[in-house]
Design an enzyme around this catalytic site. Structure first.
Site, PDB file in Angstrom:
ATOM      1  N   THR A 129      66.789  21.298  45.850  1.00  0.00           N
ATOM      2  CA  THR A 129      67.745  20.282  45.427  1.00  0.00           C
ATOM      3  C   THR A 129      66.994  19.146  44.749  1.00  0.00           C
ATOM      4  OG1 THR A 129      69.501  18.774  46.149  1.00  0.00           O
ATOM      5  CG2 THR A 129      67.706  19.147  47.699  1.00  0.00           C
ATOM      6  N   HIS A 186      62.878  23.778  62.906  1.00  0.00           N
ATOM      7  CA  HIS A 186      61.704  23.789  63.784  1.00  0.00           C
ATOM      8  C   HIS A 186      61.786  24.893  64.842  1.00  0.00           C
ATOM      9  CE1 HIS A 186      58.015  22.311  65.102  1.00  0.00           C
ATOM     10  NE2 HIS A 186      58.293  21.043  65.361  1.00  0.00           N
TER      11      HIS A 186
END
Length: 422
Positions: free
Chosen positions: A340, A393
């Protein structure tokens, strides 16, 4: 009587919202002619008439939510536009003749009805050509579509025509004050405006919240010196356009760099499925595009097999389809990683949100001249860009994420590596 139903639009789409009817009750339609615009979570679709005939009834109104397979309109194959069936009209006229003699005035009024209907039908047939996005904006702003002057040589009204038309009355109507000022919703009588969220905006909001609730999202940052890429573009841009017919932009460099980094750190090209990891050995890169109706992420397929020209052409084509509301479901499904670029809007620093079920997204930002230490004694002004990598994560550790971003930085600062590594 033929039923018009909401068609199958894709495995993941079960319902939509009727944006607008493109025809009116009493209009004649040909087989395959568009009669309605349907807004779904991902794309806008136009519903067509499967048979020729006259529209007899709309069962749902604009703004209504409808499910796939639901009947939304009825078409009479045997009727003619602007009037009833000839047989029934003839019978009715014979049976009502005696009454008409007694009530001459009523008879005259009835004679005028077909003419009025024909006039209405003629008007609907002459309604101006306009793109779905233009019709939608005009409806939202309360602007009659036939009052807008198109700039397109073909006479098709586009969104920018609606916006340009809106500026004229806005200046004239300013002294009147909008009706919103009297809304009871405002605090202490202050003006407010209530606007229903589009289906796409509702879906975007829902998905972004879900991502933050279901993933362990973390963002790591770095900065990249754009000097080498900008010098290379400056030297090669004219020859590149002459040879390939497209401009050499920054996105092809970053797409190449991302693919190179994903090959070295494959967990960022994976997703979680239950208690398993699905590590993808292909590279379908999502390119985030901002449109008037919300953010969409069309996918550039097999980016690892494309050259710079192929990447630029592919991104340009997807961007145009997004702006014109022509993206199909297949254009947005199956991406493995997303890029993006908030820098095109002036963003200097941001933390992009993951595009689930992907586990990584790279955020590009504005290129800004900043002093950079060359050694202990010398500084130079360099074109610098901050990079942000958001990652899940749960499967990507900090070491891997940071190393991935460093690899992207290295490839951008030494673009010859991109050419050597393919």
């Amino acid at each position: 009587m033929i039923e018009i139903k909401v068609p199958e639009l894709g495995e993941s789409i079960t319902e939509g919202t009727i944006s607008q009817w493109l025809k009116e009750v009493g209009d004649h339609v040909e087989q395959g002619e568009y009669i309605a615009e349907l807004e779904t979570d991902k794309v806008n679709a136009e519903i067509t008439a499967e048979h020729a005939g006259v529209i007899k009834e709309f069962k749902r109104e604009p703004g209504d939510n409808v499910e796939v397979g639901e009947v939304i309109a009825l078409i009479d194959e045997n009727a003619s536009a602007g009037g009833d069936d000839s047989g029934s009209s003839s019978d009715n006229s014979k049976s009502e003749e005696p009454k008409a003699k007694e009530e001459g005035v009523v008879k005259e009024e009835k004679k005028e009805e077909p003419a009025a209907k024909e006039e209405s039908s003629s008007e609907s047939e002459n309604r101006p050509l306009a793109s779905p996005s233009a019709r939608k904006l005009a409806r939202e702003k309360g602007i009659p579509i036939d009052s807008i002057t198109p700039t397109d040589p073909t006479g098709r009204i586009r969104r920018q025509d609606v916006e340009a038309h809106q500026e004229k009355p806005k200046k004239r109507e300013e002294p009147k004050q909008p009706k919103a000022s009297a809304s009871p919703e405002g605090e202490a009588g202050k003006p407010v405006e209530r606007e229903k969220m589009s289906r796409r905006r509702q879906t975007i909001a829902k998905r972004l919240v879900e991502v933050q609730q279901t993933s362990a999202m973390l963002t790591t940052f770095n900065e990249v010196d754009m000097t080498a890429v900008m010098d290379l573009r400056k030297r090669r841009k004219d020859a590149f356009v002459d040879k390939h017919g497209v401009k050499l932009g920054f996105m092809s460099f970053f797409t190449k760099a991302v693919v190179g980094a994903l090959k070295e750190f494959p967990l960022l090209n994976a997703e979680i499925q239950g208690d398993e990891l699905l590590i993808k050995k292909y590279y379908d890169i999502g390119i985030a595009v901002s449109t008037d109706s919300g953010l969409v992420v069309p996918v550039l397929r097999d980016a690892d097999r494309l050259g710079f020209a192929g990447i630029e052409s592919g991104i340009g084509e997807l961007g145009k389809k997004a702006k014109d509301n022509k993206l199909q479901l297949g254009d947005m499904q199956g991406g493995t990683f997303t890029i993006t670029n908030g820098g095109v809007f002036g963003s200097l620093w941001s933390t992009p949100i993951l595009n689930a079920p992907q586990v990584g997204i790279l955020g590009m930002h504005k290129i800004q001249m900043r002093p950079v230490a060359i050694d202990n004694e010398h500084f130079e002004n360099r074109p610098m860009m901050y990079l942000a990598l958001s990652y899940d994560h749960r499967i990507v550790d900090g070491k891997e994420a940071v190393s991935f971003l460093v690899k992207v930085k290295e490839l951008i600062e030494d673009p010859e590596q991109l050419l050597l590594e393919g």
